[in-house]
Design a protein around this motif. Structure first.
Motif: not given
Ligand code: CU
Length: 147
Positions: A37, A39, A61, A118
């Protein structure tokens, strides 16, 4: 706004369910991608949203900072034609009409709030927006194209 709040709650439930299945089967993704994931910083102000205009497909995210002096939501909606349906009040987006095209949302956060959301972003066109009364119309929307 009550129905809208309920709809967003349902959307979050779906997001939680989607996240819960990632470690087990990856929901059809490769295992390498399922755990990754990235950011991305998203900034909200009165009345503007700063977000990247383009992203590669994947799970993100969103690190959402409210730098305004009033509460703001952050809603992610896919929009094949680049538009979102307005409610008859002309002040808010009809989230019930979006249905599954709303993969994630944050409830209102106060000034200075820092929150994360997310979301799995598949290729397509999305709008990040705030649906507090009048905020979308005042400019709180940002288009993100995912390839
Ligand atoms: Cu707002």
């Amino acid at each position: 706004m009550r129905l809208g709040a309920y709809r967003r709650f349902s959307g979050l439930g779906g997001l939680v369910a989607a996240l819960a299945c990632v470690p087990i089967a990856g929901c059809g993704e490769s295992h390498a991608n399922a755990s990754a994931s990235r950011t991305i910083a998203v900034t909200e102000r009165d009345f503007h949203i700063d977000a990247p205009a383009k992203l590669a497909s994947g799970t993100y995210t969103f690190d959402v900072a409210n730098l305004g002096v009033t509460d703001h939501e952050l809603i992610v909606a896919s929009t094949p034609d680049g538009s979102l349906p307005l409610r008859p009040d002309g002040l808010t987006i009809d989230e019930e009409a979006l249905g599954p095209r709303e993969p994630g949302a944050l409830e209102p956060g106060g000034p200075g709030a820092q929150r994360t959301l997310t979301v799995r972003m598949t290729p397509g066109r999305y709008i990040l927006f705030c649906n507090m009364e009048g905020h979308y119309m005042a400019g709180m929307h940002a288009e993100v194209v995912v390839r």
